[in-house]
Write a protein that holds these residues in place. Structure first.
Motif, PDB file in Angstrom:
ATOM      1  N   VAL A 215      37.070  30.032 -23.997  1.00 20.40           N
ATOM      2  CA  VAL A 215      36.356  28.920 -22.917  1.00 20.40           C
ATOM      3  C   VAL A 215      35.051  28.887 -23.729  1.00 20.40           C
ATOM      4  N   ALA A 216      34.218  27.865 -23.749  1.00 22.56           N
ATOM      5  CA  ALA A 216      33.078  27.502 -24.166  1.00 22.56           C
ATOM      6  C   ALA A 216      31.777  28.192 -23.316  1.00 22.56           C
ATOM      7  N   ASP A 217      31.734  29.308 -23.139  1.00 18.11           N
ATOM      8  CA  ASP A 217      30.986  30.059 -21.980  1.00 18.11           C
ATOM      9  C   ASP A 217      30.521  31.176 -22.938  1.00 18.11           C
TER      10      ASP A 217
ATOM     11  N   PRO B  11      27.112  16.276 -11.247  1.00 13.53           N
ATOM     12  CA  PRO B  11      27.462  18.032 -10.982  1.00 13.53           C
ATOM     13  C   PRO B  11      28.208  18.471 -12.250  1.00 13.53           C
ATOM     14  N   GLY B  12      28.349  17.595 -13.461  1.00 12.10           N
ATOM     15  CA  GLY B  12      29.000  18.236 -14.574  1.00 12.10           C
ATOM     16  C   GLY B  12      29.255  16.915 -15.700  1.00 12.10           C
ATOM     17  N   VAL B  13      29.445  17.471 -16.659  1.00  8.45           N
ATOM     18  CA  VAL B  13      29.883  16.188 -17.697  1.00  8.45           C
ATOM     19  C   VAL B  13      31.206  15.772 -17.589  1.00  8.45           C
ATOM     20  N   VAL B  14      32.183  16.543 -17.227  1.00 11.60           N
ATOM     21  CA  VAL B  14      33.550  16.100 -17.166  1.00 11.60           C
ATOM     22  C   VAL B  14      33.590  15.100 -15.794  1.00 11.60           C
ATOM     23  N   PRO B  15      33.175  15.583 -14.581  1.00  7.87           N
ATOM     24  CA  PRO B  15      33.113  14.367 -13.625  1.00  7.87           C
ATOM     25  C   PRO B  15      32.571  13.313 -14.141  1.00  7.87           C
ATOM     26  N   THR B  16      31.447  13.275 -14.968  1.00  8.64           N
ATOM     27  CA  THR B  16      30.916  11.884 -15.291  1.00  8.64           C
ATOM     28  C   THR B  16      31.893  11.234 -16.183  1.00  8.64           C
TER      29      THR B  16
ATOM     30  N   LEU C 137      33.011   9.479 -26.849  1.00  6.12           N
ATOM     31  CA  LEU C 137      32.467  10.084 -28.050  1.00  6.12           C
ATOM     32  C   LEU C 137      32.043  11.514 -27.782  1.00  6.12           C
ATOM     33  N   CYS C 138      32.336  12.520 -28.594  1.00  2.85           N
ATOM     34  CA  CYS C 138      31.875  13.975 -28.553  1.00  2.85           C
ATOM     35  C   CYS C 138      31.040  14.187 -29.571  1.00  2.85           C
ATOM     36  N   SER C 139      29.669  14.629 -29.533  1.00  2.01           N
ATOM     37  CA  SER C 139      28.573  14.362 -30.122  1.00  2.01           C
ATOM     38  C   SER C 139      27.270  15.352 -29.597  1.00  2.01           C
TER      39      SER C 139
ATOM     40  N   HIS D 203      30.483  17.533 -32.011  1.00  6.31           N
ATOM     41  CA  HIS D 203      31.813  17.304 -31.571  1.00  6.31           C
ATOM     42  C   HIS D 203      32.604  18.766 -31.503  1.00  6.31           C
ATOM     43  N   ASN D 204      33.011  18.895 -30.305  1.00  6.87           N
ATOM     44  CA  ASN D 204      34.141  20.106 -29.947  1.00  6.87           C
ATOM     45  C   ASN D 204      35.314  19.755 -30.270  1.00  6.87           C
ATOM     46  N   PRO D 205      36.273  20.477 -30.838  1.00  6.71           N
ATOM     47  CA  PRO D 205      35.904  21.571 -31.613  1.00  6.71           C
ATOM     48  C   PRO D 205      35.735  21.617 -32.961  1.00  6.71           C
TER      49      PRO D 205
ATOM     50  N   SER E   9      28.833   8.746 -24.573  1.00  8.59           N
ATOM     51  CA  SER E   9      28.665  10.066 -25.671  1.00  8.59           C
ATOM     52  C   SER E   9      28.287  11.436 -24.777  1.00  8.59           C
ATOM     53  N   ASP E  10      29.350  12.242 -25.212  1.00 12.65           N
ATOM     54  CA  ASP E  10      29.026  13.399 -24.325  1.00 12.65           C
ATOM     55  C   ASP E  10      28.298  14.364 -25.282  1.00 12.65           C
ATOM     56  N   GLU E  11      27.073  14.739 -24.991  1.00 12.41           N
ATOM     57  CA  GLU E  11      25.944  15.587 -25.626  1.00 12.41           C
ATOM     58  C   GLU E  11      25.844  16.745 -25.272  1.00 12.41           C
ATOM     59  N   ILE E  12      26.847  17.485 -24.556  1.00 12.99           N
ATOM     60  CA  ILE E  12      26.487  18.943 -24.064  1.00 12.99           C
ATOM     61  C   ILE E  12      25.911  19.907 -25.049  1.00 12.99           C
ATOM     62  N   HIS E  13      26.511  19.567 -26.098  1.00 10.57           N
ATOM     63  CA  HIS E  13      26.066  20.837 -27.224  1.00 10.57           C
ATOM     64  C   HIS E  13      24.844  20.337 -28.209  1.00 10.57           C
ATOM     65  N   ALA E  14      24.162  19.237 -27.695  1.00 13.33           N
ATOM     66  CA  ALA E  14      23.108  18.462 -28.522  1.00 13.33           C
ATOM     67  C   ALA E  14      22.088  19.741 -28.876  1.00 13.33           C
TER      68      ALA E  14
ATOM     69  N   PRO F 132      22.416  21.262 -19.093  1.00  9.85           N
ATOM     70  CA  PRO F 132      21.723  22.540 -19.637  1.00  9.85           C
ATOM     71  C   PRO F 132      22.821  23.507 -19.777  1.00  9.85           C
ATOM     72  N   SER F 133      24.199  23.261 -19.430  1.00  5.90           N
ATOM     73  CA  SER F 133      25.208  24.416 -19.517  1.00  5.90           C
ATOM     74  C   SER F 133      25.038  25.250 -20.807  1.00  5.90           C
ATOM     75  N   LYS F 134      25.375  24.527 -21.838  1.00  6.09           N
ATOM     76  CA  LYS F 134      25.549  25.303 -23.145  1.00  6.09           C
ATOM     77  C   LYS F 134      24.148  25.735 -23.573  1.00  6.09           C
ATOM     78  N   THR F 135      23.354  24.799 -23.708  1.00 11.42           N
ATOM     79  CA  THR F 135      21.925  25.409 -23.968  1.00 11.42           C
ATOM     80  C   THR F 135      21.307  26.481 -23.498  1.00 11.42           C
TER      81      THR F 135
HETATM   82  C1  LIG Z   1      32.253  18.569 -24.989  1.00 13.54           C
HETATM   83  C2  LIG Z   1      32.188  19.363 -23.773  1.00 13.54           C
HETATM   84  N1  LIG Z   1      31.946  18.556 -22.764  1.00 13.54           N
HETATM   85  C3  LIG Z   1      31.840  18.837 -21.487  1.00 13.54           C
HETATM   86  C4  LIG Z   1      32.203  20.228 -21.218  1.00 13.54           C
HETATM   87  C5  LIG Z   1      32.285  20.733 -19.975  1.00 13.54           C
HETATM   88  O1  LIG Z   1      31.178  20.227 -19.381  1.00 13.54           O
HETATM   89  P1  LIG Z   1      31.097  20.328 -17.625  1.00 13.54           P
HETATM   90  O2  LIG Z   1      31.295  22.006 -17.419  1.00 13.54           O
HETATM   91  O3  LIG Z   1      29.659  20.065 -17.203  1.00 13.54           O
HETATM   92  O4  LIG Z   1      32.163  19.570 -16.610  1.00 13.54           O
HETATM   93  C6  LIG Z   1      32.383  21.086 -22.255  1.00 13.54           C
HETATM   94  C7  LIG Z   1      32.631  22.609 -22.143  1.00 13.54           C
HETATM   95  O5  LIG Z   1      33.085  23.055 -22.858  1.00 13.54           O
HETATM   96  C8  LIG Z   1      32.288  20.566 -23.443  1.00 13.54           C
HETATM   97  O6  LIG Z   1      32.617  21.382 -24.605  1.00 13.54           O
END
Ligand SMILES: Cc1ncc(COP(=O)(O)O)c(C=O)c1O
Length: 415
Positions: free
Chosen positions: A60-62, A118-123, A191-193, A195-197, A223-228, A256-259
């Motif tokens: 898991v990406a933690d 509260p998070g990217v996935v809920p968004t 869009l994943c940007s 891109h994971n994985p 555009s999900d930029e959580i890894h930006a 801020p989660s991954k950063t």
């Molecule tokens: C691309 C991507 N988006 C979202 C998430 C999770 O976001 P959140 O925990 O804010 O819902 C992850 C977690 O690995 C991710 O890699």
């Protein structure tokens, strides 16, 4: 797994005192901190995921790194105040976010464009509901982060797959196919940007092509930029919404989660410059009543964006060096595995197909023989077959030990 036996690793307990310095070096990231019995999904969740706790967990990406000192200090200070009531968003936060995007990505955003979540996935889930109706098609680009699929299907929308093209390990978007998908009436692209994985950082040219198609077919791009913030030079992250002079149907989500390695605290920011689009999204969010955040999250996020930059600046070269060593190890000792360097993210995408094991056998082999827990490529959809995602956000010795265990297991493999 007795990490205490790893040579050359500084030991530190989970509740170690907070150092007063804010200067970081690679030894900060080399420190092995036990996360056992913290209900860590990555560590304490191993048996549930792998059927055993005898695996090095690089799934898991933690990350397994202590957060920046100012974040720890701010949380300790907040915890000492014994009342943990409803908490409003600090006034300074918006400006800190504006400054962060300007300094890290040269992106000018207006404070009003920001919506806290509260998070990217809920968004992503809420955006799918806000911008489409049941039965509508939504495009995703596999192999991609698993919740991209469920955000569509759990909301009874239709998935339209626009698989990435794998050109000998270098992934690209298939624009011709994307246009075919758009022609079928898709209203939304997730869009994943970066891109994971697969670790691509999309170029300006690629984003412009994407926007061109979305304009011609009246499609919104989220555009999900959580890894930006975790991008390796010379690659450069371009926030999708920074191209908003070309389209009023673009949304960027960052977090801020991954950063800052605080995914458990849960917070994200949706940014939309078009007032109509923003209002449409916000009215959906309101129906879910998910705007509030807890006092610890807000305290940590404020400290992170105000005082966490030097930690991120130290983390990036550490991850880059780990990535380099992983690639060298694989080239030298595991030529059966194909790997490319990731342009961004702390994730690496390993092609195990030459072992000739199907996905189930590959999983069993890695867990039982190598005693390593990776994320199965197949969980990212089409194109992930016989791949594994390796999370390198861990002390380097741990990552290299995992690779050594894979090497020993592969050497014993009788095909
Ligand atoms: C691309 C991507 N988006 C979202 C998430 C999770 O976001 P959140 O925990 O804010 O819902 C992850 C977690 O690995 C991710 O890699």
């Amino acid at each position: 797994m007795a990490f205490a036996t790893l040579a050359g690793c500084q030991q530190q307990q989970g509740g170690a005192p907070v150092a007063s310095t804010t200067q970081y070096s690679s030894s900060d990231f080399d420190a092995i901190i036990s996360r056992l019995n913290t209900n860590s999904v990555k560590w304490d969740g191993r048996t549930a995921v792998f059927g055993t706790d005898d695996v090095i967990p690089l799934w898991v990406a933690d990350g397994d790194f202590a957060v920046a000192n100012p974040i720890q200090q701010a949380l300790l200070q907040r915890a000492q105040h014994p009342i943990y009531g409803y908490t409003r968003h600090p006034h300074e936060l918006r400006q800190l976010l504006v400054n962060w995007q300007s300094q890290r990505h040269g992106w000018a955003i207006e404070p009003d464009w920001l919506v806290t979540m509260p998070g990217v996935v809920p968004t992503l889930y809420a955006a799918v509901k806000a911008l489409t109706n049941e039965g509508d098609a939504v495009i995703v680009q596999p192999p991609v982060y698993t919740p991209f699929f469920s955000a569509v299907t759990d909301n009874n929308r239709r998935l339209l797959l626009n698989p990435l093209k794998n050109n000998d390990g270098h992934y690209e978007m298939d624009f011709e196919h994307l246009e075919q998908c758009a022609k079928q009436g898709a209203k939304l692209l997730l869009l994943c940007s970066p891109h994971n994985p697969i670790g691509r950082v999309w170029t300006r040219d690629e984003l412009l092509k994407l926007i061109d198609i979305s304009n011609r077919y009246d499609m919104t791009i989220i555009s999900d930029e959580i890894h930006a913030d975790l991008v390796y030079a010379p690659h450069q992250h371009i926030p999708l919404l920074s191209l908003d002079d070309l389209s009023d149907k673009l949304v960027t989500i960052f977090a801020p989660s991954k950063t800052f390695n605080m995914p458990g605290l849960g917070m994200a920011f949706m940014v939309a410059s078009d007032p109509g689009l923003r209002a449409q999204l916000v009215s959906e969010f309101k129906t879910l009543h998910i705007e509030s955040n807890n006092p610890f999250t807000l305290t940590a996020v404020q400290a992170a964006y105000a005082q966490g930059a030097d930690w991120v600046d130290a983390l990036l070269p550490y991850l880059a060096e780990t990535q380099q060593q992983v690639i060298e190890f694989i080239h030298q000792h595991l030529p059966q595995i194909k790997v490319q360097s990731s342009e961004g993210t702390f994730l690496m995408w390993l092609d195990f197909s030459s072992l000739g094991l199907d996905d189930k056998k590959l999983h069993t082999f890695l867990v039982e023989q190598a005693k390593v827990g990776l994320s199965a490529g197949i969980s990212y959809g089409k194109g992930g077959e016989e791949f594994m995602r390796l999370n390198i956000a861990a002390p380097r010795a741990m990552v290299l030990q995992a690779l050594d265990q894979i090497k020993r297991a592969v050497n014993k493999l009788v095909l």
